[in-house]
Design a protein around this motif. Sequence first.
Motif, PDB file in Angstrom:
ATOM      1  N   TYR A  47      -6.845  20.609   1.728  1.00  0.00           N
ATOM      2  CA  TYR A  47      -5.437  21.131   2.212  1.00  0.00           C
ATOM      3  C   TYR A  47      -5.430  21.312   3.685  1.00  0.00           C
ATOM      4  CZ  TYR A  47      -1.122  23.774   2.652  1.00  0.00           C
ATOM      5  OH  TYR A  47       0.134  24.256   2.887  1.00  0.00           O
ATOM      6  N   PRO A  48      -6.216  22.168   4.203  1.00  0.00           N
ATOM      7  CA  PRO A  48      -6.017  22.259   5.590  1.00  0.00           C
ATOM      8  C   PRO A  48      -6.157  20.690   6.476  1.00  0.00           C
ATOM      9  CG  PRO A  48      -7.753  23.957   4.932  1.00  0.00           C
ATOM     10  CD  PRO A  48      -7.494  23.177   3.739  1.00  0.00           C
ATOM     11  N   GLN A  49      -7.217  20.067   6.022  1.00  0.00           N
ATOM     12  CA  GLN A  49      -7.173  18.712   6.532  1.00  0.00           C
ATOM     13  C   GLN A  49      -5.832  17.837   6.324  1.00  0.00           C
ATOM     14  OE1 GLN A  49     -10.376  17.273   4.317  1.00  0.00           O
ATOM     15  NE2 GLN A  49     -12.041  17.672   5.852  1.00  0.00           N
ATOM     16  N   TYR A  50      -5.345  18.028   5.064  1.00  0.00           N
ATOM     17  CA  TYR A  50      -3.923  17.146   4.929  1.00  0.00           C
ATOM     18  C   TYR A  50      -2.949  18.110   5.986  1.00  0.00           C
ATOM     19  CZ  TYR A  50       0.437  16.689   2.369  1.00  0.00           C
ATOM     20  OH  TYR A  50       1.805  16.155   2.110  1.00  0.00           O
ATOM     21  N   LEU A  51      -2.991  19.100   6.259  1.00  0.00           N
ATOM     22  CA  LEU A  51      -1.987  19.751   7.085  1.00  0.00           C
ATOM     23  C   LEU A  51      -2.130  19.081   8.574  1.00  0.00           C
ATOM     24  CD1 LEU A  51      -2.048  23.407   6.267  1.00  0.00           C
ATOM     25  CD2 LEU A  51      -0.590  21.889   5.556  1.00  0.00           C
ATOM     26  N   VAL A  52      -3.450  18.965   9.103  1.00  0.00           N
ATOM     27  CA  VAL A  52      -3.728  18.316  10.414  1.00  0.00           C
ATOM     28  C   VAL A  52      -3.112  16.744  10.323  1.00  0.00           C
ATOM     29  CG1 VAL A  52      -5.421  17.445  11.876  1.00  0.00           C
ATOM     30  CG2 VAL A  52      -5.683  19.490  10.780  1.00  0.00           C
ATOM     31  N   MET A  53      -3.527  16.129   9.268  1.00  0.00           N
ATOM     32  CA  MET A  53      -2.855  14.788   8.922  1.00  0.00           C
ATOM     33  C   MET A  53      -1.457  14.862   9.379  1.00  0.00           C
ATOM     34  SD  MET A  53      -5.569  12.925   9.079  1.00  0.00           S
ATOM     35  CE  MET A  53      -4.931  11.264   8.914  1.00  0.00           C
ATOM     36  N   LEU A  54      -0.843  15.786   8.636  1.00  0.00           N
ATOM     37  CA  LEU A  54       0.653  15.761   8.667  1.00  0.00           C
ATOM     38  C   LEU A  54       1.165  15.872  10.052  1.00  0.00           C
ATOM     39  CD1 LEU A  54       1.667  18.078   5.757  1.00  0.00           C
ATOM     40  CD2 LEU A  54       2.110  15.655   5.878  1.00  0.00           C
ATOM     41  N   VAL A  55       0.630  16.733  10.818  1.00  0.00           N
ATOM     42  CA  VAL A  55       0.987  17.048  12.339  1.00  0.00           C
ATOM     43  C   VAL A  55       0.715  15.670  12.847  1.00  0.00           C
ATOM     44  CG1 VAL A  55       0.250  18.157  14.524  1.00  0.00           C
ATOM     45  CG2 VAL A  55       0.330  19.522  12.281  1.00  0.00           C
ATOM     46  N   LEU A  56      -0.265  15.089  12.622  1.00  0.00           N
ATOM     47  CA  LEU A  56      -0.753  13.672  13.586  1.00  0.00           C
ATOM     48  C   LEU A  56       0.382  12.493  12.834  1.00  0.00           C
ATOM     49  CD1 LEU A  56      -4.389  13.781  13.623  1.00  0.00           C
ATOM     50  CD2 LEU A  56      -3.086  14.182  15.475  1.00  0.00           C
ATOM     51  N   TRP A  57       0.656  12.398  11.799  1.00  0.00           N
ATOM     52  CA  TRP A  57       1.797  11.347  11.381  1.00  0.00           C
ATOM     53  C   TRP A  57       3.096  11.721  11.906  1.00  0.00           C
ATOM     54  CZ3 TRP A  57      -0.383  12.573   5.784  1.00  0.00           C
ATOM     55  CH2 TRP A  57      -1.665  11.968   5.390  1.00  0.00           C
ATOM     56  N   GLU A  58       3.487  12.909  12.098  1.00  0.00           N
ATOM     57  CA  GLU A  58       4.684  13.154  12.822  1.00  0.00           C
ATOM     58  C   GLU A  58       4.588  13.093  14.266  1.00  0.00           C
ATOM     59  OE1 GLU A  58       5.808  17.559  12.795  1.00  0.00           O
ATOM     60  OE2 GLU A  58       5.826  17.666  10.663  1.00  0.00           O
ATOM     61  N   ARG A  59       3.324  13.119  14.974  1.00  0.00           N
ATOM     62  CA  ARG A  59       3.223  12.694  16.511  1.00  0.00           C
ATOM     63  C   ARG A  59       1.522  12.550  16.779  1.00  0.00           C
ATOM     64  NH1 ARG A  59       3.533  16.745  21.027  1.00  0.00           N
ATOM     65  NH2 ARG A  59       3.411  15.557  22.722  1.00  0.00           N
ATOM     66  N   ASP A  60       1.318  11.243  16.837  1.00  0.00           N
ATOM     67  CA  ASP A  60       0.084  10.880  17.007  1.00  0.00           C
ATOM     68  C   ASP A  60      -0.471  11.174  18.671  1.00  0.00           C
ATOM     69  OD1 ASP A  60      -2.367   9.811  16.753  1.00  0.00           O
ATOM     70  OD2 ASP A  60      -1.755   7.845  16.537  1.00  0.00           O
ATOM     71  N   GLY A  61      -1.614  11.296  18.903  1.00  0.00           N
ATOM     72  CA  GLY A  61      -2.143  11.444  20.150  1.00  0.00           C
ATOM     73  C   GLY A  61      -2.044  13.057  20.761  1.00  0.00           C
ATOM     74  N   VAL A  62      -2.026  13.965  20.226  1.00  0.00           N
ATOM     75  CA  VAL A  62      -1.724  15.252  20.643  1.00  0.00           C
ATOM     76  C   VAL A  62      -3.152  16.188  21.027  1.00  0.00           C
ATOM     77  CG1 VAL A  62       0.571  15.497  19.448  1.00  0.00           C
ATOM     78  CG2 VAL A  62      -1.577  16.340  18.490  1.00  0.00           C
ATOM     79  N   THR A  63      -3.014  17.141  21.758  1.00  0.00           N
ATOM     80  CA  THR A  63      -4.249  17.884  22.111  1.00  0.00           C
ATOM     81  C   THR A  63      -4.528  18.851  20.820  1.00  0.00           C
ATOM     82  OG1 THR A  63      -2.776  19.629  22.983  1.00  0.00           O
ATOM     83  CG2 THR A  63      -3.653  17.850  24.585  1.00  0.00           C
ATOM     84  N   VAL A  64      -5.907  19.307  20.772  1.00  0.00           N
ATOM     85  CA  VAL A  64      -6.205  20.186  20.077  1.00  0.00           C
ATOM     86  C   VAL A  64      -5.581  21.306  19.855  1.00  0.00           C
ATOM     87  CG1 VAL A  64      -8.312  21.665  19.119  1.00  0.00           C
ATOM     88  CG2 VAL A  64      -8.756  18.942  19.886  1.00  0.00           C
ATOM     89  N   SER A  65      -4.997  22.050  20.965  1.00  0.00           N
ATOM     90  CA  SER A  65      -4.429  23.282  21.207  1.00  0.00           C
ATOM     91  C   SER A  65      -2.941  22.945  20.610  1.00  0.00           C
ATOM     92  CB  SER A  65      -4.268  23.572  22.538  1.00  0.00           C
ATOM     93  OG  SER A  65      -3.660  22.706  23.507  1.00  0.00           O
ATOM     94  N   ALA A  66      -2.176  21.859  20.653  1.00  0.00           N
ATOM     95  CA  ALA A  66      -0.996  21.634  20.194  1.00  0.00           C
ATOM     96  C   ALA A  66      -1.215  21.619  18.643  1.00  0.00           C
ATOM     97  CB  ALA A  66      -0.445  20.202  20.707  1.00  0.00           C
ATOM     98  N   ILE A  67      -2.113  20.809  18.148  1.00  0.00           N
ATOM     99  CA  ILE A  67      -2.449  20.982  16.895  1.00  0.00           C
ATOM    100  C   ILE A  67      -2.496  22.464  16.192  1.00  0.00           C
ATOM    101  CG2 ILE A  67      -3.917  20.509  14.644  1.00  0.00           C
ATOM    102  CD1 ILE A  67      -4.589  17.733  16.193  1.00  0.00           C
ATOM    103  N   GLY A  68      -3.305  23.242  16.822  1.00  0.00           N
ATOM    104  CA  GLY A  68      -3.635  24.474  16.496  1.00  0.00           C
ATOM    105  C   GLY A  68      -2.299  25.369  16.569  1.00  0.00           C
ATOM    106  N   GLU A  69      -1.465  25.234  17.659  1.00  0.00           N
ATOM    107  CA  GLU A  69      -0.202  25.875  17.781  1.00  0.00           C
ATOM    108  C   GLU A  69       0.779  25.440  16.392  1.00  0.00           C
ATOM    109  OE1 GLU A  69       1.572  25.153  21.437  1.00  0.00           O
ATOM    110  OE2 GLU A  69      -0.186  26.107  22.556  1.00  0.00           O
ATOM    111  N   ARG A  70       0.846  24.217  16.329  1.00  0.00           N
ATOM    112  CA  ARG A  70       1.688  23.687  15.173  1.00  0.00           C
ATOM    113  C   ARG A  70       1.283  24.570  13.812  1.00  0.00           C
ATOM    114  NH1 ARG A  70       5.489  22.221  12.803  1.00  0.00           N
ATOM    115  NH2 ARG A  70       6.070  20.365  12.334  1.00  0.00           N
TER     116      ARG A  70
END
Length: 153
Positions: A47-70
């Motif tokens: 499930y946590p990996q899925y959440l990360v993938m959802l963030v990247l499917w919305e917007r690819d090429g983001v920083t680790v900190s941006a994923i963490g904030e999201r």
Amino acid sequence: MANSSSTKFDGAAALLLDNQLCFSLYSTQLAMSKVYRRLLADMGLTYPQYLVMLVLWERDGVTVSAIGERLFLDSATLTPLLKRLEAAGLIARVRAASDERQVIVSLTDAGRALKQKAGDIPVGVGKAAQCSLEEAGEMIKTLNQLRRKLLES
């Protein structure tokens, strides 16, 4: 938030497990996690990996900190997730040229292709929850408001 026989929160009623908002949220999340575990098994994602993938499917090429904030996750929690996704060939991590302290996370071709397979996940969750899109939308709105208030307090 009160049990069916009481509308007041005083004395012993205030400390009944079934009257705790936190327990209702916690136990609901446990049930939701079971549903996601079943639905995500074929994709090989947690499930946590899925959440990360959802963030990247919305917007690819983001920083680790941006994923963490999201996702409301710190880097100590996020980094192992990203390492496993990278080992699975779904993402790539590269230091930013402009600031080597930042790590840019991007989808690989396999990560982008997985999005198509993930399209069935929300449908499966909806079936498990036995609610309409409108009901789900209202619950999301209410929970988002609660999260905002809790973060502000």
